[in-house]
Design a protein around this motif. Structure first.
Motif, PDB file in Angstrom:
ATOM      1  N   LYS A  10       0.816  -1.237   0.000  1.00 21.08           N
ATOM      2  CA  LYS A  10       0.000   0.000   0.000  1.00 21.08           C
ATOM      3  C   LYS A  10       0.843   1.278   0.000  1.00 21.08           C
ATOM      4  CE  LYS A  10      -0.398  -0.406   4.852  1.00 21.08           C
ATOM      5  NZ  LYS A  10       0.887   0.280   4.992  1.00 21.08           N
ATOM      6  N   THR A  11       2.013   1.236   0.663  1.00 21.94           N
ATOM      7  CA  THR A  11       2.830   2.453   0.748  1.00 21.94           C
ATOM      8  C   THR A  11       3.375   2.831  -0.636  1.00 21.94           C
ATOM      9  OG1 THR A  11       3.393   1.770   2.983  1.00 21.94           O
ATOM     10  CG2 THR A  11       4.700   3.554   2.061  1.00 21.94           C
ATOM     11  N   THR A  12       3.791   1.829  -1.385  1.00 26.10           N
ATOM     12  CA  THR A  12       4.247   2.064  -2.765  1.00 26.10           C
ATOM     13  C   THR A  12       3.138   2.724  -3.567  1.00 26.10           C
ATOM     14  OG1 THR A  12       5.538   0.042  -2.611  1.00 26.10           O
ATOM     15  CG2 THR A  12       5.142   0.875  -4.843  1.00 26.10           C
ATOM     16  N   GLN A  13       1.912   2.183  -3.425  1.00 25.04           N
ATOM     17  CA  GLN A  13       0.785   2.718  -4.189  1.00 25.04           C
ATOM     18  C   GLN A  13       0.412   4.123  -3.730  1.00 25.04           C
ATOM     19  OE1 GLN A  13      -0.526   1.586  -6.912  1.00 25.04           O
ATOM     20  NE2 GLN A  13       0.736  -0.261  -6.900  1.00 25.04           N
ATOM     21  N   MET A  14       0.526   4.376  -2.436  1.00 22.79           N
ATOM     22  CA  MET A  14       0.201   5.715  -1.945  1.00 22.79           C
ATOM     23  C   MET A  14       1.186   6.730  -2.536  1.00 22.79           C
ATOM     24  SD  MET A  14      -0.183   7.118   1.934  1.00 22.79           S
ATOM     25  CE  MET A  14       1.536   7.460   2.191  1.00 22.79           C
ATOM     26  N   ASN A  15       2.457   6.356  -2.582  1.00 26.06           N
ATOM     27  CA  ASN A  15       3.457   7.287  -3.123  1.00 26.06           C
ATOM     28  C   ASN A  15       3.268   7.516  -4.627  1.00 26.06           C
ATOM     29  OD1 ASN A  15       4.630   7.783  -0.646  1.00 26.06           O
ATOM     30  ND2 ASN A  15       5.977   6.001  -0.787  1.00 26.06           N
ATOM     31  N   LEU A  16       2.879   6.457  -5.347  1.00 30.25           N
ATOM     32  CA  LEU A  16       2.603   6.621  -6.790  1.00 30.25           C
ATOM     33  C   LEU A  16       1.419   7.557  -7.003  1.00 30.25           C
ATOM     34  CD1 LEU A  16       3.002   2.971  -8.165  1.00 30.25           C
ATOM     35  CD2 LEU A  16       4.464   4.950  -8.677  1.00 30.25           C
ATOM     36  N   LEU A  17       0.385   7.379  -6.180  1.00 32.85           N
ATOM     37  CA  LEU A  17      -0.793   8.246  -6.318  1.00 32.85           C
ATOM     38  C   LEU A  17      -0.424   9.688  -5.976  1.00 32.85           C
ATOM     39  CD1 LEU A  17      -3.790   8.679  -6.855  1.00 32.85           C
ATOM     40  CD2 LEU A  17      -4.242   8.117  -4.463  1.00 32.85           C
ATOM     41  N   LYS A  18       0.382   9.841  -4.939  1.00 36.43           N
ATOM     42  CA  LYS A  18       0.800  11.192  -4.556  1.00 36.43           C
ATOM     43  C   LYS A  18       1.507  11.873  -5.743  1.00 36.43           C
ATOM     44  CE  LYS A  18       4.031  13.846  -2.042  1.00 36.43           C
ATOM     45  NZ  LYS A  18       5.440  13.831  -1.748  1.00 36.43           N
ATOM     46  N   ASP A  19       2.473  11.170  -6.356  1.00 38.10           N
ATOM     47  CA  ASP A  19       3.217  11.752  -7.488  1.00 38.10           C
ATOM     48  C   ASP A  19       2.256  12.137  -8.614  1.00 38.10           C
ATOM     49  OD1 ASP A  19       5.443  11.308  -6.029  1.00 38.10           O
ATOM     50  OD2 ASP A  19       6.105   9.529  -7.145  1.00 38.10           O
ATOM     51  N   PHE A  20       1.292  11.257  -8.895  1.00 38.43           N
ATOM     52  CA  PHE A  20       0.317  11.516  -9.954  1.00 38.43           C
ATOM     53  C   PHE A  20      -0.473  12.792  -9.651  1.00 38.43           C
ATOM     54  CE2 PHE A  20      -4.082  11.242 -11.363  1.00 38.43           C
ATOM     55  CZ  PHE A  20      -3.953  10.999 -12.720  1.00 38.43           C
ATOM     56  N   LEU A  21      -0.977  12.887  -8.424  1.00 39.02           N
ATOM     57  CA  LEU A  21      -1.831  14.025  -8.061  1.00 39.02           C
ATOM     58  C   LEU A  21      -1.035  15.335  -8.049  1.00 39.02           C
ATOM     59  CD1 LEU A  21      -3.913  12.354  -5.183  1.00 39.02           C
ATOM     60  CD2 LEU A  21      -4.766  13.013  -7.449  1.00 39.02           C
ATOM     61  N   VAL A  22       0.197  15.262  -7.560  1.00 33.84           N
ATOM     62  CA  VAL A  22       1.036  16.476  -7.517  1.00 33.84           C
ATOM     63  C   VAL A  22       1.300  16.953  -8.948  1.00 33.84           C
ATOM     64  CG1 VAL A  22       3.355  17.334  -6.946  1.00 33.84           C
ATOM     65  CG2 VAL A  22       2.053  16.035  -5.253  1.00 33.84           C
ATOM     66  N   LYS A  23       1.595  16.004  -9.857  1.00 31.66           N
ATOM     67  CA  LYS A  23       1.819  16.370 -11.269  1.00 31.66           C
ATOM     68  C   LYS A  23       0.599  17.037 -11.881  1.00 31.66           C
ATOM     69  CE  LYS A  23       5.351  13.300 -12.954  1.00 31.66           C
ATOM     70  NZ  LYS A  23       5.340  11.846 -12.968  1.00 31.66           N
ATOM     71  N   LYS A  24      -0.583  16.596 -11.430  1.00 29.97           N
ATOM     72  CA  LYS A  24      -1.834  17.180 -11.937  1.00 29.97           C
ATOM     73  C   LYS A  24      -2.136  18.533 -11.306  1.00 29.97           C
ATOM     74  CE  LYS A  24      -3.599  13.925 -14.619  1.00 29.97           C
ATOM     75  NZ  LYS A  24      -3.824  14.186 -16.019  1.00 29.97           N
ATOM     76  N   GLY A  25      -1.299  18.933 -10.346  1.00 30.17           N
ATOM     77  CA  GLY A  25      -1.462  20.261  -9.753  1.00 30.17           C
ATOM     78  C   GLY A  25      -2.257  20.295  -8.465  1.00 30.17           C
ATOM     79  N   TYR A  26      -2.582  19.128  -7.910  1.00 25.31           N
ATOM     80  CA  TYR A  26      -3.328  19.113  -6.636  1.00 25.31           C
ATOM     81  C   TYR A  26      -2.383  19.365  -5.471  1.00 25.31           C
ATOM     82  CZ  TYR A  26      -7.303  17.087  -9.094  1.00 25.31           C
ATOM     83  OH  TYR A  26      -8.353  16.874  -9.951  1.00 25.31           O
ATOM     84  N   ASP A  27      -2.945  19.936  -4.417  1.00 21.86           N
ATOM     85  CA  ASP A  27      -2.203  20.159  -3.181  1.00 21.86           C
ATOM     86  C   ASP A  27      -2.380  18.909  -2.321  1.00 21.86           C
ATOM     87  OD1 ASP A  27      -0.683  21.714  -1.576  1.00 21.86           O
ATOM     88  OD2 ASP A  27      -2.072  23.431  -1.626  1.00 21.86           O
ATOM     89  N   VAL A  28      -1.298  18.165  -2.116  1.00 18.41           N
ATOM     90  CA  VAL A  28      -1.421  16.864  -1.452  1.00 18.41           C
ATOM     91  C   VAL A  28      -0.602  16.831  -0.156  1.00 18.41           C
ATOM     92  CG1 VAL A  28      -1.117  14.364  -1.720  1.00 18.41           C
ATOM     93  CG2 VAL A  28      -1.612  15.760  -3.729  1.00 18.41           C
ATOM     94  N   VAL A  29      -1.195  16.276   0.887  1.00 18.54           N
ATOM     95  CA  VAL A  29      -0.470  16.062   2.145  1.00 18.54           C
ATOM     96  C   VAL A  29      -0.454  14.561   2.413  1.00 18.54           C
ATOM     97  CG1 VAL A  29      -0.620  16.340   4.659  1.00 18.54           C
ATOM     98  CG2 VAL A  29      -1.002  18.295   3.164  1.00 18.54           C
ATOM     99  N   VAL A  30       0.759  14.043   2.704  1.00 18.81           N
ATOM    100  CA  VAL A  30       0.885  12.621   2.990  1.00 18.81           C
ATOM    101  C   VAL A  30       1.208  12.441   4.466  1.00 18.81           C
ATOM    102  CG1 VAL A  30       2.410  10.651   2.621  1.00 18.81           C
ATOM    103  CG2 VAL A  30       1.547  11.909   0.667  1.00 18.81           C
ATOM    104  N   VAL A  33      -6.053   1.934  -8.987  1.00 20.38           N
ATOM    105  CA  VAL A  33      -6.204   2.984  -7.963  1.00 20.38           C
ATOM    106  C   VAL A  33      -6.690   4.276  -8.631  1.00 20.38           C
ATOM    107  CG1 VAL A  33      -4.930   4.489  -6.352  1.00 20.38           C
ATOM    108  CG2 VAL A  33      -4.511   2.020  -6.347  1.00 20.38           C
ATOM    109  N   LEU A  34      -6.084   4.621  -9.777  1.00 18.67           N
ATOM    110  CA  LEU A  34      -6.488   5.849 -10.477  1.00 18.67           C
ATOM    111  C   LEU A  34      -7.957   5.792 -10.890  1.00 18.67           C
ATOM    112  CD1 LEU A  34      -3.406   6.725 -12.727  1.00 18.67           C
ATOM    113  CD2 LEU A  34      -4.013   7.583 -10.453  1.00 18.67           C
ATOM    114  N   GLU A  35      -8.374   4.631 -11.425  1.00 19.47           N
ATOM    115  CA  GLU A  35      -9.791   4.478 -11.806  1.00 19.47           C
ATOM    116  C   GLU A  35     -10.695   4.681 -10.594  1.00 19.47           C
ATOM    117  OE1 GLU A  35     -10.648   0.629 -13.537  1.00 19.47           O
ATOM    118  OE2 GLU A  35      -9.092   0.978 -15.047  1.00 19.47           O
TER     119      GLU A  35
END
Ligand code: TYD
Length: 204
Positions: A17-37, A195-197
């Motif tokens: 799950k931690t790997t997937q959380m970090n991948l999602l974080k990178d995706f969202l940050v690239k899309k311009g979202y403000d993300v807190v982990v 996860v993205l879907e």
């Protein structure tokens, strides 16, 4: 007031799950979202101190004391990290949260689930994740991934891990709207796509 989005990542030890959380974080940050982990136990400051005790203390720890330490860390995480970020409209990704206590201390250790739900409610002041992703994989595979270098919780044993896994599946049955089970036996890329879907409708 801005709304924010709160997503938690759950599953037995070694589920990925931690790997997937970090991948999602990178995706969202690239899309311009403000993300807190953040993570439980842990997060920052006092939370990291509590984590140190929970994962490394090698003397006797009673099951109830263990539960209260996880809950104390949760209250701190909610008050100091999660709620302030949500109030600013951020997306909060949290590695483990209330369902970990239900799965590990409830189904795993055998403490009363109703009581744990109530204690979780107190620790979070009623806040609930908008979405919870449970990464599900058979216990033999997840324990192989963890390997020999185990912390206090990972050392409890394979039967405990099986109860935890089944516990998560039970929790998902009880709250199918909030908890989505993800097949974590697939490749990292396939799981990431899934996860993205799953999160798409929450960020639209
Ligand atoms: P961690 O290293 O964060 O595990 P992982 O990388 O698998 O997430 O360690 C957290 C451990 O604490 C993990 O074994 C699960 C356990 N735990 C509980 O037993 N109850 C809880 O409420 C939480 C948050 C974690």
């Amino acid at each position: 007031m801005k709304k924010g989005l709160f997503i938690t990542f759950e599953g037995a030890d070694g589920c990925g799950k931690t790997t997937q959380m970090n991948l999602l974080k990178d995706f969202l940050v690239k899309k311009g979202y403000d993300v807190v982990v953040t993570r439980e136990p842990g997060g920052k400051g006092l939370g990291e101190k509590i984590r140190e005790i929970l994962l490394n203390y090698d003397g006797e720890v009673s099951d109830r004391c263990e539960s209260f330490l996880f809950l104390a860390d949760r209250a701190q995480n909610i008050d100091v990290i999660i709620n302030p970020a949500m109030e600013q409209g951020k997306i909060v990704l949290c590695d483990r949260h209330t369902d970990s206590t239900a799965a590990y201390q409830g189904y795993g250790r055998g403490l009363d689930i109703k009581q744990i739900n109530y204690l979780n409610h107190l620790a979070t002041a009623g806040k609930k994740p908008d979405l919870t992703l449970v990464f599900d994989i058979d216990t033999e595979t997840s324990m192989e991934r963890v390997g020999k270098d185990k912390d206090r919780m990972e050392s409890v044993g394979i039967e405990f891990q099986k109860r935890v896994r089944n516990g998560y599946l039970e929790l998902a049955k009880k709250e199918p709207e909030r908890i989505q089970v993800i097949d974590a036996s697939k490749s990292i890329e396939e799981i990431h796509r899934y996860v993205l879907e799953t999160i798409q409708k929450y960020i639209d």
